[in-house]
Enzyme design. Structure first.
Site, short mmCIF file in Angstrom:
data_model
loop_
_atom_site.label_atom_id
_atom_site.label_comp_id
_atom_site.label_asym_id
_atom_site.label_seq_id
_atom_site.Cartn_x
_atom_site.Cartn_y
_atom_site.Cartn_z
N ALA A 1 0.83 -1.22 0.00
CA ALA A 1 0.00 0.00 0.00
C ALA A 1 0.87 1.28 0.00
CB ALA A 1 -0.90 -0.01 1.24
N PRO A 2 0.44 2.33 -0.68
CA PRO A 2 -0.81 2.47 -1.45
C PRO A 2 -0.78 1.85 -2.85
CG PRO A 2 0.41 4.53 -1.46
CD PRO A 2 1.18 3.60 -0.59
N GLY A 3 0.40 1.35 -3.30
CA GLY A 3 0.34 0.55 -4.52
C GLY A 3 1.26 0.98 -5.66
N GLY A 4 2.28 1.78 -5.39
CA GLY A 4 3.18 2.23 -6.46
C GLY A 4 3.91 1.09 -7.16
N ASP B 1 -0.95 -6.27 2.28
CA ASP B 1 -0.74 -5.13 3.19
C ASP B 1 -2.02 -4.96 4.00
OD1 ASP B 1 -0.24 -2.44 4.30
OD2 ASP B 1 1.27 -2.26 2.72
N ASP C 1 -0.19 -10.33 6.87
CA ASP C 1 1.11 -9.94 7.40
C ASP C 1 2.22 -10.45 6.46
OD1 ASP C 1 2.49 -9.13 10.29
OD2 ASP C 1 3.68 -10.42 8.99
N ASP D 1 8.67 -3.87 -0.02
CA ASP D 1 9.06 -2.52 0.36
C ASP D 1 8.69 -2.26 1.82
OD1 ASP D 1 9.97 0.07 0.01
OD2 ASP D 1 8.18 0.79 -1.02
N LYS E 1 16.94 -1.70 4.75
CA LYS E 1 17.14 -0.46 5.48
C LYS E 1 18.56 -0.43 6.04
CE LYS E 1 14.92 2.36 8.91
NZ LYS E 1 15.51 3.53 8.23
C1 LIG Z 1 6.97 2.14 2.18
S1 LIG Z 1 5.37 1.55 2.23
C2 LIG Z 1 5.20 0.72 0.70
C3 LIG Z 1 5.00 1.62 -0.49
C4 LIG Z 1 4.66 0.84 -1.73
N1 LIG Z 1 5.76 0.02 -2.17
C5 LIG Z 1 4.25 1.76 -2.86
O1 LIG Z 1 4.92 1.75 -3.89
O2 LIG Z 1 3.24 2.45 -2.76
C6 LIG Z 1 5.48 0.23 3.35
C7 LIG Z 1 4.20 -0.54 3.53
O3 LIG Z 1 4.51 -1.72 4.26
C8 LIG Z 1 3.38 -2.04 5.03
N2 LIG Z 1 3.78 -2.97 6.11
C9 LIG Z 1 4.62 -2.75 7.14
N3 LIG Z 1 4.74 -3.88 7.88
C10 LIG Z 1 3.97 -4.81 7.29
C11 LIG Z 1 3.68 -6.18 7.56
N4 LIG Z 1 4.24 -6.80 8.60
N5 LIG Z 1 2.85 -6.83 6.73
C12 LIG Z 1 2.29 -6.22 5.66
N6 LIG Z 1 2.52 -4.94 5.36
C13 LIG Z 1 3.36 -4.24 6.15
C14 LIG Z 1 2.86 -0.71 5.53
O4 LIG Z 1 1.47 -0.83 5.84
C15 LIG Z 1 3.12 0.19 4.32
O5 LIG Z 1 1.96 0.29 3.52
#
Ligand SMILES: C[S@@+](CC[C@H](N)C(=O)[O-])C[C@H]1O[C@@H](n2cnc3c(N)ncnc32)[C@H](O)[C@@H]1O
Length: 355
Positions: A220-223, A239, A259, A275, A304
C-alpha cells in the site's frame, strides 16, 4: 570503436551526500578482493570522493559492481583555476588525450552548492560540445567512450572517461524519470529505477511480461504493484493498509490484508517484491525464505541501512543470501537515487534465459 586504452590510478566517485565513507569502505573491500590497495580522499557530505591507487591501475576496480557509488570513472587529470575568459581551451587540451568520444557527461555534486552549478553547466555544455565537434573529438553515436567532466566548482574539477557499462547509464548516476499522474505513490519511481539500473533490457523483457505473476509484500498504497500491473503482471498485493482503488478496478491486482512476514502464496510466483520497512536482517530472512522455498524466482526488495557500519552490514547480509541460494544466482544491489537510508536489491535465478 572503444578508443585506445588509457591508464589511470584515480577514480572519481559520485554518491548521495553523507555516504562518502560508505563508498570508501566498499572500495577498500573491493580493492582488497582484487589484491590491490588504495585510499580515499573524501569530505563529509561532499557528494563525491576520489579513490587513489598510486602505481596501480584503477581499471579492474572501476569494472567491478558497486553498491554505494552512483557513478564512478577513471580520472585522466584534475584541473584547477580554469581562466574565466576561456574555460574550454584547457579542457579541450585534456580531451584530446582521451581521443574521440560518442558522448559527453558534465557532472557536479548532488548538494545544494553543487546544484548551484546547474546554470553554468547548461551554458558550458553547449559551447564545449560545439568545440569538441569542431575538432572531431565528439562524434555522437560512434563508439562507447564517454568524455567525463566533473565540476567541483566552475573553475576546478576532474576530467576523465567512462562508458555506460562501467560508469552507469545516467549522467551523475541520476535518472530523469517522470511520475505519471495516475501512479499511486512516489515509490513507483524507485522500482522503475531498480529495473533500469539493476536489470538488463533482456532481463526486463523476459520477466516484466504479461501473464507473469507477482506478490508485493507491504504494497500500500500501490506504487510498486501499479508498475508491475501496467506491464500486465498479475499482482497479489499484501498489506493491512488500503490500496488506491483504481488499482483493483483497472488492473490484474488482488488485495490480501495479511502480514508480510507470515503470509504464504498458494502457488509459486515469478516475482516477489517487498518494500516493508523493517530491520534489514529480518527483511533478508524473509526474502531468503521465499527464494529458498521456490515461492518466487525473481526478487526486488529494500534493505534499510543501520546508523553505523552501513557497508559492512549490507555486505554481510548479501553474502549470507548468496550462500543460501543456488550457485549462479545473480544478486545486484545499489543505493539508488530514489533510496535514502536504504539500498535496493535485485535477485535473479541462474540461467535466466532458459526459465
Ligand atoms: C513504504 S510503504 C510501501 C509503499 C509501496 N511500495 C508503494 O509503492 O506504494 C510500506 C508498507 O509496508 C506495510 N507494512 C509494514 N509492515 C507490514 C507487515 N508486517 N505486513 C504487511 N505490510 C506491512 C505498511 O502498511 C506500508 O503500507
Amino acid at each position: 570503436m572503444n578508443g585506445k586504452t588509457i591508464q589511470a590510478d584515480t577514480l572519481l566517485v559520485l554518491c548521495r551526500p553523507g555516504f562518502e565513507n560508505d563508498c570508501a569502505a566498499e572500495l577498500t573491500q573491493q580493492a582488497a578482493g582484487l589484491g590491490q590497495g588504495g585510499y580515499a580522499r573524501a569530505k563529509d557530505n561532499a557528494g563525491f570522493l576520489t579513490w587513489h591507487m598510486p602505481g596501480e591501475s584503477v581499471l579492474p576496480l572501476w569494472q567491478s559492481a558497486r553498491i554505494f557509488p552512483r557513478t564512478a570513472w577513471p580520472v585522466l587529470a584534475p584541473f584547477r583555476e580554469l581562466p574565466q575568459e576561456d574555460r574550454i581551451g584547457p579542457l579541450l587540451a585534456l580531451a584530446r588525450e582521451v581521443g574521440p568520444v560518442g558522448a559527453v557527461r558534465l557532472e557536479y555534486p548532488d548538494t545544494n552548492e553543487g546544484r548551484g552549478l546547474q546554470r553554468f553547466v547548461r551554458g558550458f555544455r553547449k559551447a564545449f560540445e560545439q568545440a569538441l565537434r569542431k575538432q572531431g573529438l565528439l562524434v555522437p553515436g560512434q563508439g562507447q567512450r564517454i568524455l567525463q567532466v566533473f565540476f567541483e566548482h566552475s573553475g576546478q574539477g576532474f576530467l576523465g572517461w567512462g562508458d555506460t557499462a562501467h560508469s552507469g547509464i545516467w549522467e551523475q548516476g541520476i535518472p530523469r524519470l517522470r511520475l505519471p499522474a495516475e501512479a499511486p505513490s512516489r515509490s513507483a519511481l524507485k522500482i522503475e529505477e531498480a529495473w533500469l539500473r539493476l536489470m538488463t533490457p533482456q532481463e526486463r523483457t523476459h520477466w516484466l511480461a504479461a501473464g507473469r505473476s507477482a506478490v508485493d509484500l507491504g504494497a500500500a498504497p500501490g506504487g510498486w504493484t501499479w508498475q508491475l500491473a501496467r506491464h500486465g503482471v498479475r499482482v497479489t498485493a499484501v498489506d493491512h493498509g488500503r490500496l488506491v482503488p483504481a488499482l483493483l478496478a483497472d488492473f490484474p491486482v488482488s488485495h490480501v490484508s495479511g502480514d508480510a512476514f507470515t503470509w504464504r502464496p498458494p502457488r509459486p510466483q515469478d516475482w516477489l517484491v517487498c518494500d516493508v520497512v523493517d530491520k534489514p536482517a529480518r527483511t533478508l530472512a524473509l526474502m531468503e525464505k521465499w527464494l529458498v522455498n521456490g515461492w518466487a524466482k525473481v526478487a526486488v526488495f529494500n534493505l534499510k541501512l543501520p546508523m553505523k557500519q552501513r557497508h559492512a552490514t549490507v555486505a554481510a547480509l548479501l553474502s549470507r543470501l548468496d550462500a543460501a541460494l543456488p550457485p549462479g544466482t545473480v544478486i545486484r544491489a545499489a543505493q539508488l537515487y530514489h533510496d535514502r537510508e536504504e539500498i535496493t536489491v535485485v535477485v535473479l535465478p541462474p540461467l535466466m534465459a532458459s526459465r
